[in-house]
Design a protein around this motif. Structure first.
Motif, PDB file in Angstrom:
ATOM      1  N   LYS A 122       0.821  -1.203   0.000  1.00  0.00           N
ATOM      2  CA  LYS A 122       0.000   0.000   0.000  1.00  0.00           C
ATOM      3  C   LYS A 122       0.856   1.254   0.000  1.00  0.00           C
ATOM      4  O   LYS A 122       0.484   2.266  -0.562  1.00  0.00           O
ATOM      5  N   ASN A 123       2.028   1.167   0.662  1.00  0.00           N
ATOM      6  CA  ASN A 123       2.890   2.346   0.729  1.00  0.00           C
ATOM      7  C   ASN A 123       3.316   2.823  -0.650  1.00  0.00           C
ATOM      8  O   ASN A 123       3.507   4.000  -0.884  1.00  0.00           O
ATOM      9  N   TYR A 160       5.680   9.848  14.574  1.00  0.00           N
ATOM     10  CA  TYR A 160       4.260   9.501  14.511  1.00  0.00           C
ATOM     11  C   TYR A 160       3.462  10.564  15.255  1.00  0.00           C
ATOM     12  O   TYR A 160       4.021  11.448  15.919  1.00  0.00           O
ATOM     13  N   SER A 178       1.951  -3.339  17.231  1.00  0.00           N
ATOM     14  CA  SER A 178       3.228  -2.662  17.045  1.00  0.00           C
ATOM     15  C   SER A 178       4.240  -3.048  18.121  1.00  0.00           C
ATOM     16  O   SER A 178       3.868  -3.443  19.234  1.00  0.00           O
ATOM     17  N   PRO A 184      -1.018  -7.575  10.115  1.00  0.00           N
ATOM     18  CA  PRO A 184      -2.114  -6.907   9.415  1.00  0.00           C
ATOM     19  C   PRO A 184      -2.726  -7.789   8.337  1.00  0.00           C
ATOM     20  O   PRO A 184      -2.014  -8.449   7.580  1.00  0.00           O
ATOM     21  N   ARG A 237      -4.955   1.019  17.425  1.00  0.00           N
ATOM     22  CA  ARG A 237      -4.949   1.061  15.959  1.00  0.00           C
ATOM     23  C   ARG A 237      -3.792   1.939  15.503  1.00  0.00           C
ATOM     24  O   ARG A 237      -3.530   2.991  16.100  1.00  0.00           O
ATOM     25  N   CYS A 238      -3.111   1.519  14.459  1.00  0.00           N
ATOM     26  CA  CYS A 238      -2.008   2.291  13.899  1.00  0.00           C
ATOM     27  C   CYS A 238      -2.168   2.336  12.391  1.00  0.00           C
ATOM     28  O   CYS A 238      -2.179   1.289  11.724  1.00  0.00           O
ATOM     29  N   ASN A 239      -2.309   3.537  11.847  1.00  0.00           N
ATOM     30  CA  ASN A 239      -2.533   3.700  10.415  1.00  0.00           C
ATOM     31  C   ASN A 239      -1.635   4.815   9.855  1.00  0.00           C
ATOM     32  O   ASN A 239      -1.719   5.958  10.310  1.00  0.00           O
ATOM     33  N   PRO A 240      -0.765   4.447   8.886  1.00  0.00           N
ATOM     34  CA  PRO A 240      -0.474   3.107   8.384  1.00  0.00           C
ATOM     35  C   PRO A 240       0.322   2.295   9.410  1.00  0.00           C
ATOM     36  O   PRO A 240       0.907   2.876  10.326  1.00  0.00           O
ATOM     37  N   PRO A 241       0.342   0.966   9.266  1.00  0.00           N
ATOM     38  CA  PRO A 241       1.041   0.123  10.240  1.00  0.00           C
ATOM     39  C   PRO A 241       2.520   0.472  10.360  1.00  0.00           C
ATOM     40  O   PRO A 241       3.166   0.861   9.392  1.00  0.00           O
ATOM     41  N   PRO A 289       2.644   7.669  10.555  1.00  0.00           N
ATOM     42  CA  PRO A 289       1.610   6.864  11.215  1.00  0.00           C
ATOM     43  C   PRO A 289       0.894   7.638  12.323  1.00  0.00           C
ATOM     44  O   PRO A 289       1.451   8.566  12.916  1.00  0.00           O
ATOM     45  N   CYS A 319     -10.584  -3.191  15.868  1.00  0.00           N
ATOM     46  CA  CYS A 319      -9.492  -2.934  14.917  1.00  0.00           C
ATOM     47  C   CYS A 319     -10.028  -2.649  13.517  1.00  0.00           C
ATOM     48  O   CYS A 319      -9.381  -1.951  12.730  1.00  0.00           O
TER      49      CYS A 319
END
Length: 261
Positions: A2-3, A78, A101, A172, A199-203, A219, A259
């Motif tokens: 996705k990155n 972050y 994480s 994920p 939750r962490c977005n993006p991981p 993130p 999540c």
């Protein structure tokens, strides 16, 4: 993958964040040595009582982790939002969270002054972490029955315990896999857990991913507080395999839905 789809204009300070991440992990290792060789040794002479010495050690770790989290945020690695921080300061809580994480436990202990936790037995041989986990009297994960007993006693003493039912970081896109240890501890201590959905977005700092493989966009960590009173009510709270399985099933459902939100 996705990155790679993120436009260059959205890659906010990637190289600066990479350098800052390297600096943060270097500071973490250095901080472990400072705690072990400079700050912890005097505790043995200043506080003869083991319980008092343990609380002081945990307070040092709490403040060190709080400074580390603050450094990572200040340098732009972050952003984060922590819901329910005041509630976490209440003593004697079984704090149960998902584990996306590497720094989840650092975040949580930075918010809980007298936190106990279950750590890998190998950390008691790690030169950076041995002093911390030994002086703070953390629980090694070497024997399941011993873990449950030590954790329940810790909670009865009014200490808060940080626990990840997955046992390791989640991956994920894959279903959460929960062990029953958290349920057995809750049953033996006769306590309903405090739930923290992370939750962490993006991981970031995921399982099997090196620290230097940071996401292209900055993130954001979101910590959501939930009381399990409604989740586990009605629920058989007698210590039995059936009750542990029921609680574990409810916890998995709660975190899976949290999540995905």
């Amino acid at each position: 993958m996705k990155n790679k789809q993120i436009p260059a204009s959205h890659r906010d300070s990637y190289w600066l964040r990479l350098v800052a991440t390297a600096a943060a992990f270097s500071l973490f290792g250095l901080g472990g040595l400072v705690l072990r060789f400079i700050l912890f040794p005097p505790l043995k002479f200043l506080y003869r009582d083991k319980e008092q010495r343990k609380r002081k050690a945990r307070l040092l770790i709490h403040n060190a982790f709080r400074a580390f989290i603050g450094f990572m945020r200040l340098t732009g690695i972050y952003t984060y939002n922590f819901q329910g921080e005041k509630q976490l300061r209440r003593p004697g809580q079984l704090v149960v969270a998902n584990h996306p994480s590497l720094i989840d436990v650092v975040f949580l202990i930075s918010r809980i002054p007298n936190a106990n936790c279950i750590v890998k037995a190998s950390l008691f041989r790690n030169p950076f972490m041995r002093g911390a986990v030994t002086t703070a009297d953390y629980i090694p994960n070497d024997d399941p029955e011993r873990i449950i007993d030590m954790a329940a006693k810790s909670l009865r003493r009014g200490e808060s315990l940080v626990l990840f039912p997955e046992g390791t970081r989640s991956v994920p896109g894959r279903p959460l896999i929960f062990q029953r240890g958290a349920a057995y501890i809750a049953l033996r201590a006769e306590i309903k857990p405090t739930l923290i959905t992370i939750r962490c977005n993006p991981p970031m700092l995921m399982k099997n991913i090196p620290w230097y493989s940071i996401p292209l966009s900055r993130p954001h960590f979101q910590f959501s507080f939930n009381d399990s009173e409604e989740l586990l009510q009605p629920c058989n709270m007698s210590e039995s395999p059936l009750a542990a399985r029921d609680i574990t099933k409810r916890l998995k459902k709660h975190f899976t839905e949290g999540c995905a939100a």
